[in-house]
Design an enzyme around this catalytic site. Structure first.
Site, PDB file in Angstrom:
ATOM      1  N   LYS A  68       0.812  -1.226   0.000  1.00 61.36           N
ATOM      2  CA  LYS A  68       0.000   0.000   0.000  1.00 61.36           C
ATOM      3  C   LYS A  68       0.846   1.276   0.000  1.00 61.36           C
ATOM      4  O   LYS A  68       0.436   2.286  -0.546  1.00 61.36           O
ATOM      5  CB  LYS A  68      -0.949   0.002   1.199  1.00 61.36           C
ATOM      6  CG  LYS A  68      -2.061  -1.017   1.047  1.00 61.36           C
ATOM      7  CD  LYS A  68      -3.057  -0.938   2.176  1.00 61.36           C
ATOM      8  CE  LYS A  68      -4.155  -1.967   1.947  1.00 61.36           C
ATOM      9  NZ  LYS A  68      -5.209  -1.890   2.947  1.00 61.36           N
ATOM     10  N   ASP A 105     -10.182   2.345   2.124  1.00 57.97           N
ATOM     11  CA  ASP A 105     -10.359   1.557   3.358  1.00 57.97           C
ATOM     12  C   ASP A 105     -11.198   2.318   4.383  1.00 57.97           C
ATOM     13  O   ASP A 105     -12.089   1.751   5.017  1.00 57.97           O
ATOM     14  CB  ASP A 105      -8.998   1.227   3.989  1.00 57.97           C
ATOM     15  CG  ASP A 105      -8.238   0.191   3.189  1.00 57.97           C
ATOM     16  OD1 ASP A 105      -8.883  -0.647   2.537  1.00 57.97           O
ATOM     17  OD2 ASP A 105      -6.989   0.228   3.221  1.00 57.97           O
ATOM     18  N   GLY A 129      -3.510   0.119  17.210  1.00 52.35           N
ATOM     19  CA  GLY A 129      -2.533  -0.183  16.158  1.00 52.35           C
ATOM     20  C   GLY A 129      -2.269   1.013  15.262  1.00 52.35           C
ATOM     21  O   GLY A 129      -3.104   1.931  15.163  1.00 52.35           O
ATOM     22  N   GLY A 132      -0.836   0.235   8.325  1.00 53.21           N
ATOM     23  CA  GLY A 132      -1.525   0.826   7.174  1.00 53.21           C
ATOM     24  C   GLY A 132      -3.024   0.879   7.383  1.00 53.21           C
ATOM     25  O   GLY A 132      -3.686   1.832   6.970  1.00 53.21           O
ATOM     26  N   THR A 155       3.990   0.260  21.044  1.00 49.46           N
ATOM     27  CA  THR A 155       5.105   1.204  21.005  1.00 49.46           C
ATOM     28  C   THR A 155       4.478   2.591  20.879  1.00 49.46           C
ATOM     29  O   THR A 155       4.031   2.967  19.796  1.00 49.46           O
ATOM     30  CB  THR A 155       5.977   0.936  19.753  1.00 49.46           C
ATOM     31  OG1 THR A 155       5.835  -0.418  19.377  1.00 49.46           O
ATOM     32  CG2 THR A 155       7.416   1.298  19.963  1.00 49.46           C
ATOM     33  N   GLY A 243     -14.535  -7.531  10.350  1.00 46.30           N
ATOM     34  CA  GLY A 243     -14.217  -6.582   9.277  1.00 46.30           C
ATOM     35  C   GLY A 243     -14.710  -6.974   7.898  1.00 46.30           C
ATOM     36  O   GLY A 243     -14.289  -6.355   6.912  1.00 46.30           O
TER      37      GLY A 243
HETATM   38  P1  ATR Z   1      -0.609  -3.364   8.649  1.00 42.44           P
HETATM   39  O1  ATR Z   1      -1.800  -2.732   9.303  1.00 42.44           O
HETATM   40  O2  ATR Z   1       0.357  -2.375   8.109  1.00 42.44           O
HETATM   41  O3  ATR Z   1      -0.983  -4.447   7.642  1.00 42.44           O
HETATM   42  P2  ATR Z   1      -0.155  -5.147  10.885  1.00 42.44           P
HETATM   43  O4  ATR Z   1       1.025  -6.023  11.082  1.00 42.44           O
HETATM   44  O5  ATR Z   1      -1.461  -5.771  10.629  1.00 42.44           O
HETATM   45  O6  ATR Z   1       0.244  -4.110   9.747  1.00 42.44           O
HETATM   46  O7  ATR Z   1      -0.343  -4.204  12.132  1.00 42.44           O
HETATM   47  C1  ATR Z   1       0.706  -3.512  12.694  1.00 42.44           C
HETATM   48  C2  ATR Z   1       0.184  -2.844  13.945  1.00 42.44           C
HETATM   49  O8  ATR Z   1      -0.443  -3.827  14.771  1.00 42.44           O
HETATM   50  C3  ATR Z   1       1.254  -2.205  14.777  1.00 42.44           C
HETATM   51  O9  ATR Z   1       0.677  -1.052  15.348  1.00 42.44           O
HETATM   52  C4  ATR Z   1       1.544  -3.261  15.838  1.00 42.44           C
HETATM   53  O10 ATR Z   1       2.029  -2.722  17.056  1.00 42.44           O
HETATM   54  P3  ATR Z   1       3.600  -2.345  17.255  1.00 42.44           P
HETATM   55  O11 ATR Z   1       3.842  -1.111  16.462  1.00 42.44           O
HETATM   56  O12 ATR Z   1       3.752  -2.107  18.716  1.00 42.44           O
HETATM   57  O13 ATR Z   1       4.360  -3.534  16.761  1.00 42.44           O
HETATM   58  C5  ATR Z   1       0.158  -3.808  16.054  1.00 42.44           C
HETATM   59  N1  ATR Z   1       0.096  -5.173  16.581  1.00 42.44           N
HETATM   60  C6  ATR Z   1       0.343  -6.318  15.926  1.00 42.44           C
HETATM   61  N2  ATR Z   1       0.122  -7.395  16.738  1.00 42.44           N
HETATM   62  C7  ATR Z   1      -0.282  -6.902  17.943  1.00 42.44           C
HETATM   63  C8  ATR Z   1      -0.669  -7.492  19.196  1.00 42.44           C
HETATM   64  N3  ATR Z   1      -0.684  -8.810  19.375  1.00 42.44           N
HETATM   65  N4  ATR Z   1      -1.027  -6.672  20.216  1.00 42.44           N
HETATM   66  C9  ATR Z   1      -1.020  -5.311  20.034  1.00 42.44           C
HETATM   67  N5  ATR Z   1      -0.655  -4.699  18.875  1.00 42.44           N
HETATM   68  C10 ATR Z   1      -0.302  -5.473  17.849  1.00 42.44           C
END
Ligand code: ATR
Length: 276
Positions: A68, A105, A129, A132, A155, A243
């Protein structure tokens, strides 16, 4: 007769339901489109787009994880929402050499929530989270007249950077400890924008905070309610959703950008739900 060509790019891509969704939308008006799923090459994604759009019948494409952000660099122009999100999920061919990047989205999520009668007016929203998925929905949610959006992330630094990027005092950042300790007004809507449910994990949000929400939404969808939705149901949250509606909603908005009309989402929702 030339058939308009579309595709979805991702890696992995086998699981994608987009070809079925878009073909079904087109059939609602007896239209025929060609819509393929294509495995994108990590590190060389622009070559995929060059090749696809070399065919003048290629009118647009969807882009899913992990491309993306790469898509943003390829297009010749971006919608304001795509600039803000820094990510696109849709490309629209404008003419031979002009391609517009859009993100549907957020509108897809908003459409699904409205469909489920969620009232955005003055609502307090918690987004979990900062990937993206979260980035793309912030602006469209803000535009619905909400009171505020809190972005919570393991984080916190990343949540702070995202909130700062929006530079809007209705958007703030927190870590889980802060959200869980807060005694402020409950959230009207909590959206899990992480993919944690795919691995059976639940973010560190406290049961107390979750239980006070009016609606709990997980961007993930599976054949069964996700662990996050299950937990919310167990805690007595009145409205819960996975979703799937967002998936269909974003597809409907992409389809409209390409073909000029909004398809009927309800029959497609039911069809895909039966297939999960
Ligand atoms: P994307 O949305 O880009 O596809 P993703 O991997 O689905 O990516 O989501 C990433 C986000 O989910 C990040 O904010 C991640 O937190 P960190 O930045 O602290 O790594 C969050 N995330 C993924 N697994 C998680 C969990 N088990 N508990 C809490 N946050 C989580």
């Amino acid at each position: 007769m030339n058939i308009d060509k579309y595709a979805v790019f991702g890696n992995p891509i086998e699981q994608s339901r987009s070809p079925l969704i878009h073909q079904t939308f087109a059939k609602q008006r007896q239209e025929t489109i060609d819509y393929q799923k294509i495995l994108g090459q990590k590190g060389n994604f622009s070559a995929n787009l060059d090749e696809f759009f070399a065919d003048p019948n290629a009118k647009g494409c969807n882009i899913t994880s992990p491309f993306k952000q790469d898509g943003v660099k390829w297009v010749t122009e971006l919608s304001p929402a795509a600039v803000k999100a820094g990510a696109i999920n849709t490309i629209i061919r404008l003419d031979e050499n002009r391609f517009r990047g859009e993100t549907t989205d957020g509108p897809g999520l908003v459409l699904d929530l409205k469909h489920q009668n969620f009232n955005f007016e003055n609502a307090r929203i918690l987004l979990i989270g900062v990937g993206g998925a979260a980035r793309g929905v912030i602006l469209p949610i803000l535009e619905q007249g909400v009171k505020d959006i809190t972005i919570v992330n393991r984080t916190k630094q990343k949540a702070t950077e995202l909130a700062n990027w929006f530079a809007n005092d209705q958007v703030c950042a927190a870590d889980f400890a802060e959200v869980n300790a807060s005694l402020s007004q409950p959230f009207d809507l909590i959206v899990n924008c992480t993919s944690a449910s795919l691995s059976g994990q639940v973010p560190d949000i406290s049961e107390y905070v979750l239980s006070r929400a009016n609606m709990v939404y997980d961007m993930v969808y599976l054949s069964e309610p996700t662990v996050f939705v299950q937990l919310a149901k167990t805690l007595g949250v009145a409205n819960t959703s996975d979703g799937l509606g967002m998936l269909i909603g974003q597809a409907a908005h992409s389809f409209k950008l390409w073909r000029g009309y909004m398809p009927d989402i309800e029959p497609v929702m039911q069809q895909i739900r039966r297939m999960l």
